[in-house]
Design a protein around this motif. Sequence first.
Motif, PDB file in Angstrom:
ATOM      1  N   ALA B  88     -12.272  29.656 -39.988  1.00 50.82           N
ATOM      2  CA  ALA B  88     -13.258  29.646 -38.912  1.00 50.82           C
ATOM      3  C   ALA B  88     -12.472  29.693 -37.625  1.00 50.82           C
ATOM      4  O   ALA B  88     -11.269  29.567 -37.639  1.00 50.82           O
ATOM      5  N   GLY B  89     -13.110  29.830 -36.562  1.00 53.83           N
ATOM      6  CA  GLY B  89     -12.338  30.213 -35.390  1.00 53.83           C
ATOM      7  C   GLY B  89     -11.672  29.107 -34.645  1.00 53.83           C
ATOM      8  O   GLY B  89     -10.492  28.875 -34.792  1.00 53.83           O
ATOM      9  N   GLY B  90     -12.419  28.431 -33.912  1.00 51.76           N
ATOM     10  CA  GLY B  90     -11.748  27.720 -32.815  1.00 51.76           C
ATOM     11  C   GLY B  90     -11.619  28.733 -31.709  1.00 51.76           C
ATOM     12  O   GLY B  90     -11.761  29.928 -31.887  1.00 51.76           O
ATOM     13  N   HIS B  91     -11.355  28.239 -30.584  1.00 50.24           N
ATOM     14  CA  HIS B  91     -11.279  29.078 -29.386  1.00 50.24           C
ATOM     15  C   HIS B  91     -10.165  30.102 -29.538  1.00 50.24           C
ATOM     16  O   HIS B  91      -9.130  29.825 -30.130  1.00 50.24           O
ATOM     17  N   VAL B  94      -6.890  28.910 -28.346  1.00 52.29           N
ATOM     18  CA  VAL B  94      -6.200  27.965 -29.235  1.00 52.29           C
ATOM     19  C   VAL B  94      -5.441  28.705 -30.306  1.00 52.29           C
ATOM     20  O   VAL B  94      -4.276  28.439 -30.596  1.00 52.29           O
ATOM     21  N   ARG B  95      -6.117  29.711 -30.901  1.00 60.85           N
ATOM     22  CA  ARG B  95      -5.446  30.467 -31.950  1.00 60.85           C
ATOM     23  C   ARG B  95      -4.236  31.180 -31.394  1.00 60.85           C
ATOM     24  O   ARG B  95      -3.144  31.162 -31.991  1.00 60.85           O
ATOM     25  N   ALA B  97      -2.463  30.383 -28.832  1.00 60.54           N
ATOM     26  CA  ALA B  97      -1.414  29.409 -28.531  1.00 60.54           C
ATOM     27  C   ALA B  97      -0.690  28.987 -29.786  1.00 60.54           C
ATOM     28  O   ALA B  97       0.541  28.838 -29.796  1.00 60.54           O
ATOM     29  N   ALA B  98      -1.437  28.825 -30.864  1.00 58.90           N
ATOM     30  CA  ALA B  98      -0.804  28.410 -32.119  1.00 58.90           C
ATOM     31  C   ALA B  98       0.211  29.444 -32.566  1.00 58.90           C
ATOM     32  O   ALA B  98       1.352  29.113 -32.921  1.00 58.90           O
TER      33      ALA B  98
END
Lengths: 627, 177, 102
Positions: B88-91, B94-95, B97-98
């Motif tokens: 699922a996503g998340g902003h 955020v992805r 940045a990860a």
Amino acid sequence: MIAGAWVCLLSPLAGAVAITVAGGRISRSTAAWISVLTTFVAFAGALVAFFGLWAADPADREQVSTAYTWLASGDIEVQLQILLDTLSSTLMLIVSGVGGLIVWYSMGYMKGDEQERRYFAYMSLFVFSMLMLVEAGNFLLMLVGWGLVGLASYLLIGFWHHKPEAVAAAKKAFVMNAIGDATFALALVLLIWATGTVEFGDVFDQVDSLSSTTVNLVALGLLGGALAKSAQIPLHTWLPDAMEGPTPVSALIHAATMVTAGVYLLVRASPIFEAAPDVQHLAAILGAITLLVAGVIALVQWDIKRVIAYSTMSQIGYMFLGAGVGAYGYAIFHLMTHAFFKALLFMTAGLVIHHLEGEQDIRKMGGLKSVMPRTHVAFAVGGLALMGIPIFSGFWSKDGIVSAAFSSGDALGYTLAAAGLVGALLTGLYTTRLYFAVWRGAQSDLVKEHAHEGHGEGPRSMTIPVGVLTVLATIGGLVVIPGVWEPFLHWIDETAEPLVQATVAEDYALSAVAVLLALLGFFLARHAFEKGRQFVTNPGIWRVLERKLYFDEAYDALFYRPAAALSVALRRNVEEPVVERSLDEIGSGAIQVGGEVGRVQSGLLRTYAIAVAFAVSVLIIVFVAVR
Amino acid sequence: MGNVLVWLVWFVAAAACLGTGMAVVTMTNPFFSALALIGNLASLAVLFLLLSAEFLAAAQVLVYAGAVMVMFLFVVAYLGGRADAPWAGGHRLVRGAAVVAAAALLTEIVVVLGLAWGDNLTDPAEISDSFGDPAQIGQAFLTDHLLAFEITSIVLLVAAVGGVVLGTTPEKEEETA
Amino acid sequence: MDGPDVGWYLIVAAILFGIGALGVMLRRSPLIVLLSLEIMLNAANLTLVAFARQQGNLDGQIFALAVMAVAAAEVAIGLGLIVAMARRRVPLDVDQASALRG
């Protein structure tokens, strides 16, 4: 000898501190006794100092005693030092002697008042402050004493602080004196900047080398302080209001001692004034103006104390006149005799007020002679001295000033002398008016009410000081008989050499004129009294005089209203929107920032992990770089 | 000849390791992820053998693949459908940045390795045949590193207690609530 | 030594660490996050053993053994947490478990 001077200075301070510290633990009469005794101890110290000085060689008659270095800043050093010379020893005797008598008198006058301890603490504080002013060895310490007497005056005028008039009068006195304090301080600043010292001797040595602007400004500043403290025009409006204080306070502070501090300053700083002759003449002119104006206003006042207050203002005008033409000895002589008879007048007025249970309106008095015979005699003596009738004390001193003014020769001198003579007429008028209104004529209803109280005219604590002062007012002037015997003048001359010296002939001639004018005043006033008339019938002039020449109203419009309007405007336009709001903004700003920063704490695991990963990557770079 | 064999084995094991690692992270079905992890552990054990850590390789298989993974599989089975782990996503930020963070870490490590290779990573030390023997490990553990041994045992004890505490049933709490 | 230099093992371990990190940071199921965590720990173990071989010192292997024990304990607790979450009907989503927000 010098130890006597220190005892004189510190004894009243010890009294004040003792009363304050003991607080409610001592009885009221104990507090009174402490105050009285410490003041008399001060008088003893003053006597020791005086006689020591008298016995010493004339060359030795200027002694400076330093306690320690009070202030050392850069090149300026100020010592805690007292100066004992002929001038200060004379003043010390007057302050502690008359002060002691008045404090003793107030034991009886203030008896029964709830706040007696506070009163006597303040009185001792005042005596100390005045002695500090007089004994100071440098200008800065004098300023300290100057300010402290202003404080004591404020505290004592507003002693009955539940009376709003008294509080208002105290504030008025303090604020007007503050103006004088400010000019005095500015003069001091200029003096320090120009000469680098505040010691009397050092300053006077350097006076000649200063530029004339500097000297004039310094003299002007000192004069401003003197005008405020001595209630001369234009800074005079506080003195009549100061009568709201208890009568002994009026006697001590506003007749005998504090208001004469200005004269003392003029004499002490005479080298400065002599180097600024225009300012010195200004002092004399203002003294003459005050002399006349106060005398005229006194003709229409109904309050017994206020008449005497305006009389004080007028007499101090004489002293300023004297100091302004350079007759320092006579100025101080008049200061002394005035202390005697003015304190006497206030104290007898106090006896009257006490007897009539607080009534001060002379329209309600009359015919007291038969009720209070001994007080009547005392008052009469005081009045005669005030009018300058020989052989009473005022005669010798006041006329000396007039003849000194005359002998200084030029147009100014003659005008001043003329003013002095007119003043003698006025003095005769208002004094006689007061005398007849209170003591002669038919007994008023109020007097009849109190006529049968057979307890005498007052307790011994009040009558003995009055008696002493009566004697002094009678014979106190005999230390100067021109042409015959002038020890007092010679004594003062050692410190402040006079600029003018009248011939004996001038002296006696002008004295005769002055006495004649005073007697003329007496007869005119008696005539008016017997006809039941006042002097000023024109209602317009009456109103102007009664409003004290509208000085209060003028000051209110010129100074108070603009200042009040300005402060209201500032409050509305600057303080509220800018200062108060900015404080609020800081608070809410902090809250907002806190909220923003708090958003970092999301509680989400992933963001934390990512943050850690980033931090570690940065750290790796740092470590590698450092290696 | 032996050299080529070693290289070959290394290559296969490394490939399997990385491949199964990717599989663990990318699969949506947690069961498959767990199985992939078992494969990962096994290939790691082979790499340990190549590095003369025989005891460690055995421990890896026994403890990790054997015990830990079994626990995982039990939990997956217990959770059943609820364990489904879709991507699922998340902003987006955020992805992003990860990925950036992970890439940064990887790059840095490789760079450091590269810098240090010439000096430190050639010519491994000479070792005896019994390097990595259970006897040697035991000797070292129980003499030089006794403190670590004891602390580890305490950690295990704490974990056991914690596990029991975590296992208290929610029903009792609902009664008292 | 036969075979690749120790450095190659380290490269493999590094890549494995990166993969594990990605998994921790990107997946939303706590179960998968735990699995990724295991991968990172294993990568660390590999590094330790490789260095042990490089230096001829058994300390690396001892360390790796301890890590293994602690990892096992940590997995036990983590799984216990997940089971507790499931039993209390808390959704198994890392993004929704934000009760510790500030």
